[in-house]
Each structure stands twice: as structure tokens, then as C-alpha cells.
Design an enzyme around this catalytic site. Structure first.
Site, PDB file in Angstrom:
ATOM      1  N   ASP A  93       0.844  -1.180   0.000  1.00 50.88           N
ATOM      2  CA  ASP A  93       0.000   0.000   0.000  1.00 50.88           C
ATOM      3  C   ASP A  93       0.887   1.241   0.000  1.00 50.88           C
ATOM      4  OD1 ASP A  93      -2.718   0.621  -0.097  1.00 50.88           O
ATOM      5  OD2 ASP A  93      -2.734   1.254   1.971  1.00 50.88           O
ATOM      6  N   ASP A 200      -3.031   4.555  -2.572  1.00 44.73           N
ATOM      7  CA  ASP A 200      -4.157   5.026  -1.775  1.00 44.73           C
ATOM      8  C   ASP A 200      -4.654   6.382  -2.273  1.00 44.73           C
ATOM      9  OD1 ASP A 200      -5.755   4.650   0.760  1.00 44.73           O
ATOM     10  OD2 ASP A 200      -4.770   6.523   1.275  1.00 44.73           O
ATOM     11  N   GLU A 258      -6.499   3.616  -6.099  1.00 39.52           N
ATOM     12  CA  GLU A 258      -7.814   3.711  -5.466  1.00 39.52           C
ATOM     13  C   GLU A 258      -8.466   4.990  -5.999  1.00 39.52           C
ATOM     14  OE1 GLU A 258      -9.503   3.355  -0.922  1.00 39.52           O
ATOM     15  OE2 GLU A 258      -7.789   4.665  -1.302  1.00 39.52           O
ATOM     16  N   HIS A 333     -10.635  -3.905   2.603  1.00 38.98           N
ATOM     17  CA  HIS A 333     -10.584  -3.595   4.028  1.00 38.98           C
ATOM     18  C   HIS A 333     -11.495  -2.450   4.440  1.00 38.98           C
ATOM     19  CE1 HIS A 333      -8.016  -0.711   2.084  1.00 38.98           C
ATOM     20  NE2 HIS A 333      -8.010   0.021   3.177  1.00 38.98           N
ATOM     21  N   ASP A 334     -12.089  -1.749   3.467  1.00 35.25           N
ATOM     22  CA  ASP A 334     -12.945  -0.599   3.759  1.00 35.25           C
ATOM     23  C   ASP A 334     -14.427  -0.889   3.559  1.00 35.25           C
ATOM     24  OD1 ASP A 334     -11.001   1.239   4.502  1.00 35.25           O
ATOM     25  OD2 ASP A 334     -10.610   1.870   2.442  1.00 35.25           O
TER      26      ASP A 334
END
Length: 575
Positions: A93, A200, A258, A333-334
Site C-alpha cells: 500500500d 491510496d 484507489e 478492508h474498507d
């Protein structure tokens, strides 16, 4: 359609996202860590993966170190080596929209208005109301509720933080800042052998320079959503081209960005066109945004199957005739767990629902991403869990905000809790369920895991599904991953077409490349449904979620099939 003879390695990759805090604890402190990941590396290899993705956290105090509870740089070097020894790749990430307020850069920046690093972050003077009340520079709302500006008494100015106040945003307008990011956050890890990055919030670095107030969409609050001012800003593509020119082009590295707040396929193609060298691919969020409220994310709204089908078709077809690429995913994960959100997590429907979604995803074009626990059918937290069981800052802050605004109105708070139980990020962050022992085999810490383990870990866990073999959700995922690789020409790279897209019960789609055809039929209800196969010549039933029973029914002539609740079938022709 892709020329697969010259395709990059990452197009055929099957990626597995790991949230380290919740994957495996190796040292008994209740928190997952890098040695824990390393201890399960052969499990990941056996699943059929080609790539692992590790989310190291979002509160970065030093890009060249590892968050100490997770391990050390040496642990990361060991993990990189273990992946490469097994023919797997590792991507990290990359969090470069913001740092921690404990980062040395920010400590310098806030120390004085004259400090050389003052402009490495975004500082603005306050505004004042007519009555003299101090106000933040804009009315922007943070992703974690409240305002995006934090007042600093020492220097008398506000700094911007789109997320938590402990995560100040970097100023990408400053060239010196960008160069430091490239050196510290990117080259450092690429030189150690990392194979790329999940980038990200990749479209939030260019925020412009005007900083206007956001339109008022909910008059009950001062703070308003402002993504139209900080997402896809005027220099965003310039920054990404520079990142490639100065860093990424010197490594065989993949980037998956993202990309929220970008529903227009034409604008997404601006990011992923291969000839422009910005991003390899992006996560487009329409599918995981399904059901989220318009003014507030955690105000759940009912949705229909045709909506989901249109989203799938949109992001399957937008790359046709271009040099762009797409991704396949429905968990991270979100987000809430896909079984609970798109199918059914009822006890007798969990397994067929998991297999249905596996079959659908493995048949779609693009790079496939699986999130930890998805391969065993992990589900959302039970509705009975109180807000005290939730750990996520976004969920907890939203609950507190709505409680204060509604004066603890029971109906409003029940609605918020139902929304969090469906959509909340904690659903994806529960400890990985390895076996039926205490704390699901995640940790042997006497005090338990850092976060409550799911109540059903005794029923849903890796060890049990390994014993069950091919009949389990894990067994089905392994088979589908292998099948996807065997037919990558049509499943990974084929053109998509949907059929009966307004049907509210079933999803039927086809894939095609040259003379080869695939037909997929899916029942998204708890009732039997009839479906019509696409008019492809020579279709043969090949794989399904109720395979043995389906084989017995496939002798009949014609194109009509009756599907069981949550059943999926895949047919091939032209092989």
C-alpha cells in the site's frame, strides 16, 4: 480486447489483499504482524495466487520503517524473498496523500511559519464570522466526520486533513515534497524488491489552489462533502506522469490506484491508458458504493440487482477498443463482506452465496483481487453487536455525530447501527478465522485479539474447510482460480456482454474471444428461477456451485434452465 501475447504479467494475476493487523498474530500480543503473514505464505501459494497485497496502515510516521507492532524492515525483506521464492509477487500500500502528524516532516512543518518544510503541508489562516467567531478556511467535511481542518495554536493557522486529524495532507504543489515522497516512500521499497503499489486515494493529491466552500447538501451540519474540489484536481495527471517518469519506469512495477468519486468511464480511461503511463489499473468503487447513502455513507439505501448488473457491465466494457485495463473485486478492508451485502449470510445460504459470487468474479475480465477471508466465506458482524464492539474511527465518529445531532433518537440510532452492520469497515477487519480454537487461531494472546472475533468462527474457518475439501467455499475458490487460469484467454481477457439486464432475480452474461464462448447464469434470490442461456452454439455445462446435481439436469434440450436458490453455472463452447 487485449493482445495476450504481449500482455504484462499483472493482467493475469490473482491478487490477495492482506490487512496485517487482522491476518495472523505471531508473537501473542493480539495484533497481526509480518511474521504472521510469513507463517501462512504456503497457504496463500496453495490458494493459487500470483500476487499478494499488504496494507501496512495509513498513519505513516516514517516511510522507510515498518510500524513496530507489525515487525521490522528485515521482516519485510524476508516476506518479499519468501514470495519471490514461490513465484509470487508482493505489492505494498502506498499512502502518499498524507502522513502521520508524528512524521518528522510534519513536526518541522508545524514548528514555525518560517520552517523550510512549512509548505510541505497545506496550511491556511482562519476565517472569521461577523461576530468574530473563528472559522476554518472552508466548510469541507472529513471522511471521518467533522471538519477537514485542524487549528494549530502554536502558529495560528489550520492544516488540512481529509481523513483523521492525525493524518495531515501533504502539499503536492511543492516540488521538493514530491521528490521526497518518490525517494522515501517509493524507491526505498522498490529497491528492496517490492513489485508495485496499491496507491491510496490516488486522485486526491491535486487539490487546486482556490479552496472554495462546498455546496450545502445537509443543512443540519456546517461541514459538507467536498470531493468535487479535492478529487481529480487540475494537476492530477501531471503528477502521475511525473511519478512514472522519475520512479516507476525504472522498475517493472505495477500500480493499482484507489479511484473514488470518478463514475465517468472516460475520466477513468485518462488514468489507465497504457500509452500515457499513469496507472496500470484502478479500483473503481461503484460496486462497493452500492447501498451507501447519498448525503451520508452510513445511511443504507436498498438497491436492486439491475443496478449491480449495470455497474458490472459498465466497468467490464469501458476498456473495449482501448489500451486500458480493469480490475475485478467486491471486497476490501474498507467495505462490508460481499456475501452479506450482495447475497445472503443466512446459515443455510452462506455457502451457496459464497460460491455464486466466486463463480461470477472468476469469470469477469480484468485483474482479480480477493480480500482475506473472502475465500472461506467470512461474513459481516452479527446485528446484535453494539457500537462498543466497533473499532473503526469512521464508524464510531459517525455514530457519535448522529447521536448528538438527533439527541439520541432511538429510531435514528437503530438506522445508523443497521447501516454500519451492512456497510461498516469493521466487517472486513475482524481477525482471520484459521480454526475453531479460541480466538479463531488468530492469536494465543491471553487477552484475545485486538478486535472481537466473529461469533461464528467455529463454523467458518480455514481448518474446517480444508477437511471438507472441494465441497467447501475454500475448495470452490481454489478450483475457480485454477479454472480461470486455464481459460484466461476468454475469462481474463474476453469481451463481456450482458443479457436480460433488467431482470431483478437473475444475472446472465457472456464472454467471448475469437471462436470461444462462455455463458454464466446466476440466481441472486432464495427462490428457484428459470434462466435462458445465451444463443451461443455448442455450450457445454462446465462448472457450477451445485455441480453434481446440475450435471444430472443438463441432458435436456433447449436453452431454459431452472436454478436453485443462489446457484451459479458456467458453460463453455468452442474449446
Amino acid at each position: 480486447m487485449t493482445d495476450i501475447s504481449t500482455k504484462p504479467w499483472w493482467k493475469d494475476a490473482v491478487c490477495y489483499q492482506i490487512y496485517p493487523a487482522s491476518f495472523k498474530d505471531s508473537n501473542g500480543d493480539g495484533l497481526g504482524d509480518i511474521p504472521g503473514i510469513l507463517s501462512k505464505i504456503d497457504y496463500l501459494k496453495d490458494l493459487g495466487l500470483t500476487e499478494g497485497k499488504v496494507d501496512m496502515g495509513y498513519d505513516i510516521s516514517d516511510y522507510e520503517k515498518v510500524y513496530p507492532p507489525y515487525g521490522s524492515v528485515k521482516d519485510m525483506e524476508n516476506l518479499i524473498g519468501a514470495c519471490h521464492e514461490r513465484g509470487m509477487k508482493l505489492i505494498l500500500d502506498l499512502v502518499i496523500n498524507h502522513t502521520s502528524d508524528q512524521h518528522a516532516w510534519f513536526k518541522e512543518s508545524r514548528s514555525s511559519k518560517r520552517n523550510p518544510k512549512r509548505d510541505w503541508y497545506i496550511w491556511k489562516p482562519p476565517r472569521y464570522a461577523e461576530d468574530g467567531t473563528r472559522l476554518p478556511p472552508t466548510n469541507w467535511r472529513s471522511y471521518f466526520s467533522g471538519q477537514t481542518w485542524e487549528y494549530d495554536e502554536h502558529t495560528g493557522e489550520y492544516y488540512l486533513h481529509l481523513f483523521a486529524k492525525e493524518q495531515p495532507d501533504l502539499n503536492w504543489e511543492n516540488e521538493e515534497t514530491r521528490q521526497a515522497i518518490y525517494d522515501s516512500a517509493m524507491r526505498f521499497w522498490l529497491d528492496k524488491g517490492v513489485d508495485g503499489f496499491r496507491v491510496d486515494t490516488v486522485n486526491m493529491y491535486s487539490k487546486g489552489v482556490e479552496f472554495k466552500d462546498a455546496p450545502i447538501v445537509d443543512g443540519r451540519f456546517y461541514e459538507q462533502p467536498a470531493w468535487l474540489y479535492y478529487a481529480n484536481g487540475p494537476r492530477m495527471h501531471e503528477f502521475l506522469r511525473e511519478m512514472n517518469q522519475k520512479v516507476l519506469n525504472h522498475y517493472d512495477a505495477v500500480t493499482v490506484g484507489e479511484l473514488p468519486h470518478t463514475p465517468d468511464p472516460k475520466k477513468v480511461l485518462d488514468y489507465v491508458g497504457a500509452s500515457d503511463k499513469q496507472l496500470s489499473m484502478v479500483f473503481q468503487f461503484d460496486i462497493v458504493d452500492l447501498g451507501q447513502g447519498r448525503e451520508h455513507k452510513y445511511h443504507f439505501e436498498e438497491w436492486t440487482l439491475p443496478q449491480l448488473k449495470r455497474i458490472v457491465a459498465k466497468w467490464q466494457q469501458f476498456i473495449e477498443g482501448t489500451d486500458g485495463w480493469t480490475t475485478v473485486f467486491c471486497e476490501n478492508h474498507d467495505q462490508g463482506r460481499s456475501i452479506s451485502r450482495y447475497a445472503s449470510d443466512a446459515a443455510h445460504e452462506r455457502v451457496p452465496s459464497a460460491k455464486l459470487l466466486s463463480l461470477m468474479l472468476c469469470a469477469l475480465t480484468g485483474t482479480l483481487f480477493i480480500y482475506q477471508g473472502q475465500e472461506i466465506g467470512m461474513i459481516n458482524v452479527p446485528p446484535s453487536w453494539p457500537i462498543d464492539a466497533y473499532r473503526d474511527i469512521e464508524s464510531v465518529n459517525f455514530y457519535k455525530t448522529m447521536a448528538a445531532q438527533s439527541r439520541d433518537d432511538p429510531a435514528e440510532l437503530a438506522y445508523v447501527m443497521r447501516s454500519l452492520q451492512i456497510l461498516g469497515r469493521d466487517n472486513a477487519r475482524l481477525p482471520m478465522q484459521w480454526d475453531g480454537s479460541e480466538y479463531a487461531g488468530f492469536t494465543d494472546c491471553p487477552g484475545g485479539a485486538w478486535m472481537r472475533v466473529h461469533d461464528l468462527y467455529g463454523e467458518i474457518n480455514v481448518e474446517r474447510q480444508v477437511r471438507e475439501g472441494e465441497a467447501s467455499v475454500l475448495g470452490f475458490w481454489k478450483r475457480m482460480i485454477k479454472f480461470r487460469k486455464q481459460h484466461a484467454d476468454v475469462l481474463v481477457h474476453g469481451a463481456f456482454e450482458g443479457f436480460g439486464m433488467e431482470d431483478e432475480s437473475t444475472f446472465v452474461f457472456g464472454k467471448r474471444v475469437a471462436e470461444k464462448r462462455v455463458a454464466v447464469v446466476l440466481n441472486f434470490t432464495r427462490e428457484e428461477q428459470e434462466v435462458e442461456l445465451p444463443d451461443y452454439e455448442g455450450l457445454v455445462f462446465t462448472v457450477g456451485s451445485y455441480e453434481d446435481a446440475a450435471k444430472q439436469e443438463e441432458g435436456a434440450d433447449g436453452r431454459i434452465r431452472k436454478l436453485r436458490p443462489w446457484e451459479g453455472r458456467l458453460y463453455l463452447s468452442g474449446c
